[in-house]
Design a protein around this motif. Structure first.
Motif, mmCIF file in Angstrom:
data_model
loop_
_atom_site.group_PDB
_atom_site.id
_atom_site.type_symbol
_atom_site.label_atom_id
_atom_site.label_comp_id
_atom_site.label_asym_id
_atom_site.label_seq_id
_atom_site.Cartn_x
_atom_site.Cartn_y
_atom_site.Cartn_z
ATOM 1 N N THR A 458 0.744 -1.350 -0.071
ATOM 2 C CA THR A 458 0.132 0.096 0.025
ATOM 3 C C THR A 458 0.801 1.181 -0.062
ATOM 4 O O THR A 458 2.096 1.209 0.250
ATOM 5 N N PRO A 460 2.973 4.478 0.921
ATOM 6 C CA PRO A 460 3.330 4.928 2.533
ATOM 7 C C PRO A 460 2.566 6.407 2.674
ATOM 8 O O PRO A 460 2.741 7.164 1.673
ATOM 9 N N VAL A 461 2.127 6.704 3.769
ATOM 10 C CA VAL A 461 1.446 7.899 4.048
ATOM 11 C C VAL A 461 2.311 8.479 4.907
ATOM 12 O O VAL A 461 2.538 8.079 6.173
ATOM 13 N N PRO A 462 2.694 9.766 4.743
ATOM 14 C CA PRO A 462 3.584 10.635 5.713
ATOM 15 C C PRO A 462 2.965 10.724 7.101
ATOM 16 O O PRO A 462 1.591 10.717 7.158
ATOM 17 N N LEU B 42 10.120 11.220 7.658
ATOM 18 C CA LEU B 42 8.493 11.356 7.010
ATOM 19 C C LEU B 42 7.728 10.277 7.566
ATOM 20 O O LEU B 42 6.389 10.725 7.580
ATOM 21 N N PHE B 43 8.178 8.890 7.470
ATOM 22 C CA PHE B 43 7.243 8.113 7.961
ATOM 23 C C PHE B 43 7.013 7.356 9.395
ATOM 24 O O PHE B 43 5.902 6.936 9.529
ATOM 25 N N MET B 243 9.422 -0.281 6.438
ATOM 26 C CA MET B 243 8.269 0.512 5.143
ATOM 27 C C MET B 243 7.743 -0.548 4.183
ATOM 28 O O MET B 243 6.762 -0.781 3.735
ATOM 29 N N ASN B 246 5.876 -3.508 6.312
ATOM 30 C CA ASN B 246 4.602 -3.174 6.513
ATOM 31 C C ASN B 246 3.684 -2.986 5.434
ATOM 32 O O ASN B 246 2.566 -3.116 5.405
ATOM 33 N N GLY B 247 4.165 -2.352 4.319
ATOM 34 C CA GLY B 247 3.584 -1.721 3.425
ATOM 35 C C GLY B 247 3.016 -3.043 2.626
ATOM 36 O O GLY B 247 1.936 -3.281 2.168
ATOM 37 N N SER B 248 3.864 -4.364 2.615
ATOM 38 C CA SER B 248 3.387 -5.575 1.965
ATOM 39 C C SER B 248 2.289 -6.395 2.886
ATOM 40 O O SER B 248 1.307 -6.788 2.403
ATOM 41 N N ASP B 250 0.084 -4.880 4.821
ATOM 42 C CA ASP B 250 -0.976 -3.961 4.644
ATOM 43 C C ASP B 250 -1.781 -4.322 3.224
ATOM 44 O O ASP B 250 -2.861 -4.551 3.341
ATOM 45 N N LYS B 251 -0.940 -4.432 2.391
ATOM 46 C CA LYS B 251 -1.542 -4.814 0.981
ATOM 47 C C LYS B 251 -2.078 -6.293 0.896
ATOM 48 O O LYS B 251 -3.056 -6.500 0.419
#
Lengths: 481, 275
Positions: A458, A460-462, B42-43, B243, B246-248, B250-251
């Motif tokens: 998904t 990434p949202v700041p 930023l994240f 990132m 976690n991004g994976s 979440d997907k």
């Protein structure tokens, strides 16, 4: 922020082939199983870390020393081999090498060749070259025999048929040789051997590779496990060895640690079943052995790598395949995805010198730079560093003049501009903080689809507030700065 | 082994720097600089803040120079050395003060310690400053363990966690064992192994967008082994890996998540439970 930078959409052979390979569940299982086993075998072969690291350092130094004197050693090798009765030939290109080999076969009016395993002959595409001229060239290494039977190329430099499991081989033998299907590996090997035994006796010429060419004594050293190498180099009346110019080492003493590194890194073996040391043709009072022995020394871009102090380290390679066995990319996609003779990490750094970067523009990028390859390399080739270097050569503009053959293959004005923008943003504190402010304030506007990244993740949202903000506030409270 | 080094000459042609050997650690300083890294900035800003809190807890005054941005790694690993050099030079200027620099990410710390030398190989004057920065750079877990020599009282509930160590931490900084050792100091934390623990998660900076097919297969395998490890959550000291993983997850709509080691450690030792 790297992941937020749009990169040029890259499509080329590697990515397309990777997609096909990744969709092949059987292939992925075959590779994962094989590589897991090979990694374990290597680990078991080096139980003592200190000994392993000492040996790797020694291996690196021996190769570096040999390479630092490469022209001299090659001359010495030629002189010694000639004294020993071996005919030495030099080939700058694979075309020349093929002509030389074909010329030797023609002189004997030969029509049948048996070949031991040799990656250089793959580089030359010797089988096809000879077949077009009416010479049958049969692979005698079991793995090579299997891939040849299936009209394929090797997918690994040590284990050419590692991408197939036993039932696939059984089916292949059934289809091509008309034998009963069997799950018994020994039976499968016997089937292959029966065909090959006859061929060894009938062949006019035997071809082999070389693991180490020893300058001091004029010795060609070959390691193998199956005995086919010994058969190919002794049964037929003529033996032609083909090798890259980087395989020369100074003396026999140098070979001992290199052999130990090679076999332990490759298959976890303390030593191979056969170590062949060939120093000349059959002598007058000897009962067997070939009447003629030839060595073809091939350049094919190696001198280009040699001329560059950093890239020269590529030529340390002793072809053990450990970098492939430990590469997470190779494990996922297999050797054929690379589309070239040498797959995996070593292939990515050596192939550009042979065929030019424009032929393999995506090779340098097909790595996460995890470093596993460099960690296991028995002669300490800094593969990740060399990949980085190739990436730089790859994106050079025509005006910058790349130093590696056909560099600049991936030069893109658009991509360069993106990085220029990144540079300005990250070297100007005011702009950078403005960017943070905007990205955090308008975080809700982050697109749900950010190109290739959102194929697997998904977006990434700041965060609501950047670390710059949080730290400033926190440290002001705590009397910091 | 030494007798085997018979007449092997010193290596004249080696260009790449040697991997770091065992490191001598200084006494605990009074002040340090935190280099937050752009990804954390930023994240995962909370992770950066928790790193500051962990350092302050050891009685260290933390500075956060406002001018800092990115270490330069994204451009460097993409082949844009010139662009990386400009950004690296800006960080060098900011981090010149002589204080230890603590970095909550193995790969950015590795950039300072290993790759700046390559980046500035042709600038002898800059190399001195690069050497000074390399000497002063510590990955967070390495710093807490070896410089602060922390001793912690674990205030959290019993939990099982899987530790993901980044490739850079493992291969450029030798710090993967530090994270492991730090976790070992927490009485109620059980670390569980997962399959292919030492294998890359597939991030590799722009690799993840240049080769999304291969990178995707790697992160898919990584998340699967984490989810099936029996751990309650994953922790890692690297923002990029975090990132990616976690991004994976979440997907894939998995409930399992990872978080930065700094946040996990702060929660355990401060008793500040964060749902």
């Amino acid at each position: 922020m790297s992941e937020r930078i749009p990169v040029t959409e890259l499509t080329d052979g590697f990515r397309d082939r990777a997609e096909v390979a990744l969709a092949d569940g059987q292939l992925r299982t075959n590779f994962r199983t094989a590589m897991d086993s090979l990694m374990k075998k290597r680990a078991d072969a080096f139980p003592d870390e200190e000994e392993r690291e000492g040996l790797r350092e020694l291996g690196n130094r021996i190769k570096a020393r040999a390479l630092s004197r490469l022209p001299d050693l090659l001359e010495q090798l030629e002189a010694k081999l000639t004294d020993n009765g071996v005919k030495v030939h030099w080939a700058e290109t694979t075309e020349q090498a093929n002509e030389i080999v074909h010329g030797i076969i023609q002189a004997r009016q030969g029509s049948q060749v048996v070949k031991g395993k040799s990656m250089v002959s793959e580089e030359m595409e010797m089988n096809d070259y000879l077949a077009e001229r009416g010479v049958e060239c049969l692979e005698s290494d079991m793995g090579e025999y299997i891939v040849q039977l299936d009209g394929e190329k090797p997918s690994h430099i040590i284990m050419p048929a590692i991408h197939k499991n036993r039932s696939q081989v059984s089916k292949l033998f059934h289809d091509k040789l008309g034998v009963e299907e069997t799950d018994d590996v020994n039976e499968l090997i016997q089937i292959g051997r029966r065909t090959l035994r006859r061929k060894f006796m009938e062949a006019d010429v035997g071809v082999s590779g070389v693991n180490f060419a020893i300058a001091e004594t004029g010795t060609l050293l070959l390691v193998e496990n199956e005995g086919n190498g010994r058969m190919s180099t002794t049964a037929p009346p003529v033996h032609i060895a083909v090798t890259g110019i980087e395989k020369v080492v100074e003396n026999l003493r140098d070979v001992v640690p290199l052999l130990s590194l090679l076999t332990r890194s490759a298959l976890g073996q303390p030593i191979t079943t056969y170590v062949n040391m060939i120093s000349g043709p059959r002598k007058a009072d000897e009962l067997d052995g070939p009447e003629e022995v030839h060595l073809v020394l091939l350049d094919n871009g190696r001198s280009g790598a040699f001329a560059d102090a950093q890239m020269r380290q590529t030529l340390n390679c002793i072809r053990c395949g450990a970098c492939m066995n430990h590469c997470p990319v190779y494990t996922r996609v297999g050797g054929h995805t690379y589309g070239e003779v040498y797959p995996g990490p070593i292939g990515k750094i050596i192939t550009p010198h042979m065929v030019g970067l424009h032929q393999v523009p995506d090779h340098p990028s097909a790595s996460s730079l995890c470093g596993a390859c460099g960690d296991v390399c028995p002669v300490k080739i800094p593969i990740p560093e060399l990949l980085q270097r190739l990436r730089q050569e790859n994106v050079k503009s025509p005006a910058e003049g790349a130093k590696v053959k056909d560099g600049g293959a991936k030069y893109s004005r658009k991509e360069r501009l993106v990085w220029r923008f990144w540079r300005t943003l990250n070297s100007s504190p005011v702009l950078y903080r403005l960017f943070l402010w905007g990205a955090t304030r308008f975080r809700k506007l982050t697109p749900k689809n950010v190109g290739p990244w959102t194929e697997n993740h998904t977006a990434p949202v700041p965060a609501k507030r950047s670390l710059h903000d949080l730290a400033r506030e926190h440290l002001a409270r705590n009397g910091g700065q | 082994m030494s007798e085997l080094f018979y007449d092997a000459a010193p290596n004249a042609t080696r260009v790449a720097p040697e991997r770091p050997g065992p490191r001598q650690y200084p006494a605990k300083p009074r002040e340090v600089v935190l280099f937050g890294t752009c990804v954390v900035d930023l994240f995962f800003p909370e992770a950066g803040l928790d790193a500051i809190r962990l350092l302050e807890r050891e009685g260290i005054r933390v500075h956060f120079p406002e001018g800092q941005s990115c270490c330069g790694q994204p451009a460097w690993t993409s082949g844009y050395a010139t662009e990386a050099r400009v950004v690296a030079r800006a960080q060098l200027a900011i981090l010149d003060a002589g204080m230890p620099v603590v970095v909550p990410s193995g790969s950015c710390a590795g950039m300072f310690r290993q790759h700046y030398r390559e980046l500035f190989a042709e600038e002898p004057d800059t190399l001195e400053r690069v050497a000074s920065l390399a000497e002063r750079t510590f990955e967070l877990t390495e710093f807490l363990l070896n410089v602060c020599q922390v001793e912690w009282h674990d205030l959290g509930e019993p939990t099982r966690i899987a530790l993901h160590t980044s490739c850079s931490a493992r291969r450029e900084m030798n710090t993967h064992l530090h994270a492991r050792e730090l976790l070992g100091k927490l009485a109620k934390v059980e670390r569980v192994d997962h399959h292919h623990e030492s294998e890359c998660c597939g991030f590799g900076g722009t690799f993840s967008v240049r080769m999304p097919e291969v990178s995707g297969a790697m992160v898919k395998d990584k998340t699967e082994s984490l989810v099936t490890s029996g751990a309650d959550e994953m922790v890692t000291a690297d923002g990029g890996c975090l990132m990616n993983i976690n991004g994976s997850l979440d997907k894939q709509q998995q409930a399992f998540r990872g978080r930065h080691l700094a946040s996990f450690l702060w929660e355990r030792v401060s008793g500040e439970g964060k749902a």
